[in-house]
Design a protein around this motif. Structure first.
Motif, mmCIF file in Angstrom:
data_model
loop_
_atom_site.group_PDB
_atom_site.id
_atom_site.type_symbol
_atom_site.label_atom_id
_atom_site.label_comp_id
_atom_site.label_asym_id
_atom_site.label_seq_id
_atom_site.Cartn_x
_atom_site.Cartn_y
_atom_site.Cartn_z
ATOM 1 N N GLU A 118 0.841 -1.214 0.000
ATOM 2 C CA GLU A 118 0.000 0.000 0.000
ATOM 3 C C GLU A 118 0.872 1.259 0.000
ATOM 4 O O GLU A 118 0.584 2.237 -0.697
ATOM 5 C CB GLU A 118 -0.909 -0.046 1.243
ATOM 6 C CG GLU A 118 -2.061 0.934 1.247
ATOM 7 C CD GLU A 118 -2.958 0.818 0.019
ATOM 8 O OE1 GLU A 118 -3.380 1.877 -0.462
ATOM 9 O OE2 GLU A 118 -3.215 -0.310 -0.458
ATOM 10 N N MET A 119 1.977 1.215 0.764
ATOM 11 C CA MET A 119 2.892 2.373 0.787
ATOM 12 C C MET A 119 3.481 2.592 -0.606
ATOM 13 O O MET A 119 3.625 3.721 -1.053
ATOM 14 C CB MET A 119 4.023 2.147 1.806
ATOM 15 C CG MET A 119 3.581 2.345 3.236
ATOM 16 S SD MET A 119 5.002 2.263 4.347
ATOM 17 C CE MET A 119 4.681 0.758 5.199
ATOM 18 N N GLU A 120 3.810 1.478 -1.284
ATOM 19 C CA GLU A 120 4.386 1.614 -2.635
ATOM 20 C C GLU A 120 3.359 2.214 -3.599
ATOM 21 O O GLU A 120 3.685 3.127 -4.369
ATOM 22 C CB GLU A 120 4.883 0.251 -3.155
ATOM 23 C CG GLU A 120 5.286 0.359 -4.608
ATOM 24 C CD GLU A 120 6.053 -0.811 -5.189
ATOM 25 O OE1 GLU A 120 6.500 -1.682 -4.426
ATOM 26 O OE2 GLU A 120 6.201 -0.828 -6.423
ATOM 27 N N ILE A 121 2.113 1.749 -3.511
ATOM 28 C CA ILE A 121 1.070 2.286 -4.404
ATOM 29 C C ILE A 121 0.883 3.785 -4.146
ATOM 30 O O ILE A 121 0.844 4.601 -5.069
ATOM 31 C CB ILE A 121 -0.263 1.516 -4.197
ATOM 32 C CG1 ILE A 121 -0.131 0.089 -4.717
ATOM 33 C CG2 ILE A 121 -1.435 2.228 -4.866
ATOM 34 C CD1 ILE A 121 -1.265 -0.842 -4.307
ATOM 35 N N MET A 122 0.801 4.156 -2.854
ATOM 36 C CA MET A 122 0.614 5.569 -2.513
ATOM 37 C C MET A 122 1.815 6.391 -2.967
ATOM 38 O O MET A 122 1.670 7.507 -3.476
ATOM 39 C CB MET A 122 0.354 5.727 -1.013
ATOM 40 C CG MET A 122 -1.102 5.423 -0.656
ATOM 41 S SD MET A 122 -1.363 5.022 1.095
ATOM 42 C CE MET A 122 -1.161 6.566 1.885
ATOM 43 N N ALA A 123 3.013 5.834 -2.810
ATOM 44 C CA ALA A 123 4.224 6.561 -3.211
ATOM 45 C C ALA A 123 4.215 6.827 -4.718
ATOM 46 O O ALA A 123 4.602 7.913 -5.171
ATOM 47 C CB ALA A 123 5.469 5.774 -2.802
ATOM 48 N N ARG A 124 3.745 5.849 -5.497
ATOM 49 C CA ARG A 124 3.688 6.045 -6.960
ATOM 50 C C ARG A 124 2.649 7.113 -7.323
ATOM 51 O O ARG A 124 2.870 7.920 -8.229
ATOM 52 C CB ARG A 124 3.368 4.726 -7.678
ATOM 53 C CG ARG A 124 4.507 3.742 -7.626
ATOM 54 C CD ARG A 124 4.312 2.559 -8.572
ATOM 55 N NE ARG A 124 5.391 1.606 -8.363
ATOM 56 C CZ ARG A 124 6.621 1.717 -8.861
ATOM 57 N NH1 ARG A 124 6.920 2.750 -9.638
ATOM 58 N NH2 ARG A 124 7.545 0.810 -8.616
ATOM 59 N N GLU A 125 1.521 7.116 -6.604
ATOM 60 C CA GLU A 125 0.492 8.133 -6.879
ATOM 61 C C GLU A 125 1.006 9.523 -6.512
ATOM 62 O O GLU A 125 0.825 10.484 -7.253
ATOM 63 C CB GLU A 125 -0.785 7.824 -6.079
ATOM 64 C CG GLU A 125 -1.542 6.627 -6.646
ATOM 65 C CD GLU A 125 -2.701 6.173 -5.756
ATOM 66 O OE1 GLU A 125 -3.407 5.247 -6.162
ATOM 67 O OE2 GLU A 125 -2.873 6.734 -4.651
ATOM 68 N N VAL A 126 1.653 9.619 -5.348
ATOM 69 C CA VAL A 126 2.211 10.915 -4.910
ATOM 70 C C VAL A 126 3.236 11.385 -5.940
ATOM 71 O O VAL A 126 3.277 12.556 -6.316
ATOM 72 C CB VAL A 126 2.845 10.787 -3.500
ATOM 73 C CG1 VAL A 126 3.638 12.037 -3.139
ATOM 74 C CG2 VAL A 126 1.775 10.517 -2.450
ATOM 75 N N ASN A 127 4.047 10.443 -6.433
ATOM 76 C CA ASN A 127 5.060 10.802 -7.427
ATOM 77 C C ASN A 127 4.414 11.420 -8.667
ATOM 78 O O ASN A 127 4.872 12.456 -9.155
ATOM 79 C CB ASN A 127 5.868 9.558 -7.812
ATOM 80 C CG ASN A 127 6.986 9.875 -8.776
ATOM 81 O OD1 ASN A 127 7.706 10.870 -8.598
ATOM 82 N ND2 ASN A 127 7.143 9.069 -9.808
#
Ligand code: TMP
Length: 225
Positions: A147-156
């Motif tokens: 979930e952190m990885e998915i959120m990090a990609r969206e934030v990016n």
């Protein structure tokens, strides 16, 4: 207000009569090399707080859960109280910094698929790079890590687009996450050029100016703001 914790450049305070919220105050202070080099530039706290608030607003508007609630004055964010997860999530669009020092990848190499890296948030251990197996052995729930990885990609995607619109390349940045009292995973900490690399026409507009003694960070940060 009671001090909860003091970071290198920010302090977190309890808010009287509201146990679910905190004040995060940004100080006129910058550090590098794990706190080994320090300076106290005027206005730095205010500028980082205002950039951070601006970027959190964009991210919130796009439905990504964050701790950010608003600001109180120009150097303080009002946030949900979270338990910070001691992992630093780094997103890389272009190779710079530790990935260049530690691999054969050349500085400036563009990644078509942004790299997501997890580091241990522990100054005493110099924030080592983690592997998936190490993260599992440390007891983390891999669903939350995913979930952190998915959120990090969206934030990016959102930050890249925002910085592109003012001609800055978002090279890389660091995120931190935490759990609120309901155990919801939220994007936390700050979103300022202290935790990013931003390039324009061969120049840095981020903390590398301080790390490499190449210029005035407050001037660069004010330009971004
Ligand atoms: P690195 O190249 O040193 O690994 O850093 C990658 C990005 O993450 C860079 O923009 C700086 C940021 N970062 C922090 O803000 N704090 C940290 O403790 C680490 C490891 C990285």
């Amino acid at each position: 207000m009671a001090l909860i914790t003091e970071g290198k450049v920010k302090s977190v305070y309890d808010i009287f009569n509201d146990e679910d919220k905190v004040h995060i105050r940004f100080h006129d202070k910058v550090t590098a090399g794990n706190g080994r080099t320090i300076d106290y530039p005027e206005d730095k706290g205010k500028v980082c707080c205002l950039i951070s608030a601006f970027l959190f607003e964009i991210i919130k508007k796009h439905g990504i859960p964050t701790h950010f609630l608003g600001t109180d004055g120009s150097n303080t964010m009002v946030c949900k109280k979270v338990n910070i997860i001691p992992l630093e999530v780094v997103v890389r669009n272009v190779a710079a910094g530790s990935i260049v020092r530690q691999t054969t990848i050349e500085e400036g190499t563009e990644f078509n698929w942004p790299l997501i890296e997890f580091f241990l948030k522990d100054d005493a251990k110099d924030d080592p790079l983690l592997t998936t197996d190490r993260i599992i052995q440390m007891g983390y729930d891999m669903e939350d890590v995913g979930e952190m990885e998915i959120m990090a990609r969206e934030v990016n995607s959102l930050l890249k687009e925002t910085f592109d619109s003012i001609g800055l390349t978002l090279v890389d940045f660091k995120l931190e996450f935490g759990y609120d009292s309901g155990q919801n995973l939220l994007l936390a900490d700050e979103l300022s050029p202290d935790g990013m690399r931003l390039w324009k026409e061969g120049k840095s507009f981020d903390k590398d100016l301080f790390r490499k003694e190449e210029g005035d960070i407050v001037e660069a940060y004010k330009y971004i703001l």
